[in-house]
Design a protein around this motif. Structure first.
Motif, PDB file in Angstrom:
ATOM      1  N   ASN A 124       7.167  22.896  30.959  1.00  0.00           N
ATOM      2  CA  ASN A 124       6.699  21.640  30.363  1.00  0.00           C
ATOM      3  C   ASN A 124       7.091  20.501  31.297  1.00  0.00           C
ATOM      4  O   ASN A 124       7.549  20.747  32.403  1.00  0.00           O
ATOM      5  CB  ASN A 124       7.245  21.453  28.940  1.00  0.00           C
ATOM      6  N   ASP A 125       6.912  19.280  30.873  1.00  0.00           N
ATOM      7  CA  ASP A 125       7.161  18.138  31.752  1.00  0.00           C
ATOM      8  C   ASP A 125       8.611  18.047  32.221  1.00  0.00           C
ATOM      9  O   ASP A 125       8.883  17.619  33.333  1.00  0.00           O
ATOM     10  CB  ASP A 125       6.783  16.832  31.061  1.00  0.00           C
ATOM     11  N   ASN A 126       9.552  18.436  31.354  1.00  0.00           N
ATOM     12  CA  ASN A 126      10.969  18.264  31.675  1.00  0.00           C
ATOM     13  C   ASN A 126      11.701  19.538  32.046  1.00  0.00           C
ATOM     14  O   ASN A 126      12.817  19.482  32.535  1.00  0.00           O
ATOM     15  CB  ASN A 126      11.691  17.626  30.485  1.00  0.00           C
ATOM     16  N   GLY A 127      11.122  20.673  31.756  1.00  0.00           N
ATOM     17  CA  GLY A 127      11.834  21.919  31.994  1.00  0.00           C
ATOM     18  C   GLY A 127      10.989  23.128  31.645  1.00  0.00           C
ATOM     19  O   GLY A 127       9.793  23.155  31.897  1.00  0.00           O
ATOM     20  N   THR A 128      11.640  24.094  31.003  1.00  0.00           N
ATOM     21  CA  THR A 128      10.975  25.364  30.738  1.00  0.00           C
ATOM     22  C   THR A 128      11.432  25.907  29.394  1.00  0.00           C
ATOM     23  O   THR A 128      12.579  25.709  28.988  1.00  0.00           O
ATOM     24  CB  THR A 128      11.331  26.376  31.846  1.00  0.00           C
ATOM     25  N   ARG A 129      10.504  26.585  28.719  1.00  0.00           N
ATOM     26  CA  ARG A 129      10.857  27.323  27.518  1.00  0.00           C
ATOM     27  C   ARG A 129      10.621  28.796  27.809  1.00  0.00           C
ATOM     28  O   ARG A 129       9.532  29.199  28.224  1.00  0.00           O
ATOM     29  CB  ARG A 129       9.997  26.925  26.332  1.00  0.00           C
ATOM     30  N   VAL A 130      11.646  29.600  27.584  1.00  0.00           N
ATOM     31  CA  VAL A 130      11.532  31.049  27.713  1.00  0.00           C
ATOM     32  C   VAL A 130      11.645  31.620  26.309  1.00  0.00           C
ATOM     33  O   VAL A 130      12.661  31.414  25.636  1.00  0.00           O
ATOM     34  CB  VAL A 130      12.629  31.642  28.624  1.00  0.00           C
ATOM     35  N   ARG A 131      10.606  32.297  25.862  1.00  0.00           N
ATOM     36  CA  ARG A 131      10.626  32.929  24.549  1.00  0.00           C
ATOM     37  C   ARG A 131      10.738  34.433  24.731  1.00  0.00           C
ATOM     38  O   ARG A 131       9.948  35.042  25.464  1.00  0.00           O
ATOM     39  CB  ARG A 131       9.375  32.600  23.754  1.00  0.00           C
ATOM     40  N   MET A 132      11.722  35.015  24.078  1.00  0.00           N
ATOM     41  CA  MET A 132      11.953  36.455  24.162  1.00  0.00           C
ATOM     42  C   MET A 132      11.939  37.020  22.746  1.00  0.00           C
ATOM     43  O   MET A 132      12.486  36.407  21.826  1.00  0.00           O
ATOM     44  CB  MET A 132      13.310  36.745  24.800  1.00  0.00           C
ATOM     45  N   VAL A 133      11.304  38.167  22.586  1.00  0.00           N
ATOM     46  CA  VAL A 133      11.257  38.824  21.282  1.00  0.00           C
ATOM     47  C   VAL A 133      11.797  40.239  21.452  1.00  0.00           C
ATOM     48  O   VAL A 133      11.413  40.962  22.377  1.00  0.00           O
ATOM     49  CB  VAL A 133       9.816  38.879  20.729  1.00  0.00           C
ATOM     50  N   LYS A 134      12.680  40.607  20.553  1.00  0.00           N
ATOM     51  CA  LYS A 134      13.218  41.969  20.514  1.00  0.00           C
ATOM     52  C   LYS A 134      12.990  42.523  19.115  1.00  0.00           C
ATOM     53  O   LYS A 134      13.378  41.928  18.127  1.00  0.00           O
ATOM     54  CB  LYS A 134      14.724  41.935  20.830  1.00  0.00           C
ATOM     55  N   TYR A 135      12.305  43.660  19.045  1.00  0.00           N
ATOM     56  CA  TYR A 135      12.029  44.300  17.762  1.00  0.00           C
ATOM     57  C   TYR A 135      13.147  45.280  17.427  1.00  0.00           C
ATOM     58  O   TYR A 135      13.603  46.033  18.290  1.00  0.00           O
ATOM     59  CB  TYR A 135      10.686  45.027  17.809  1.00  0.00           C
TER      60      TYR A 135
END
Length: 140
Positions: A125-136
């Motif tokens: 994004n404009d200011n940084g990063t989003r890391v989305r992790m999913v564990k089932y």
């Protein structure tokens, strides 16, 4: 501000500094341990969160944004854990082509994360990063 869309969320804001990565690891260890994960799965989540936070810290140092924060947001579902790592570490590109030796640890961290969790999504994004992790839970 309460999040009505997430009935079971745990959120932690830490300084974007190396000495706080361990705090994020311990927090997610506590969250994942309360779910139906095996010991190995809990360790997988803990390692993945540590790698994501370490990458954020490295980019903050490169972009001179070491006074920024990392937000670790975990959403506990009946059969999965969703973890968002949001940073304000700036863009993950320095505009120069780094040599392969310099990029190697970063690429290894990304590879490790994909091996440890079931889903990974990285969104700048404009200011940084989003890391989305999913564990089932119960996938092994």
């Amino acid at each position: 501000m309460p999040n009505n869309e997430c009935p079971a969320c745990v959120e932690l804001r830490i300084p974007c500094k190396p000495e706080y990565v361990g705090v994020a690891r311990l927090a997610i260890l506590g969250v994942a341990s309360r779910m139906k994960f095996s010991y190995d799965e809990v360790e997988d989540v803990r390692l993945a969160v540590g790698e994501a936070c370490t990458t954020s810290v490295e980019w903050a140092e490169r972009n001179s944004k070491t006074e920024s924060s990392i937000i670790l947001r975990s959403e506990i579902g009946p059969d999965k854990l969703t973890v968002d790592i949001l940073d304000e570490a700036g863009p993950r590109s320095d505009g120069e082509t780094a040599d392969s030796a310099e990029q190697e640890p970063e690429n290894l961290g990304a590879l490790l994360i994909t091996l440890l969790v079931d889903e990974v999504n990285v969104e700048p994004n404009d200011n940084g990063t989003r890391v989305r992790m999913v564990k089932y839970a119960g996938q092994r």
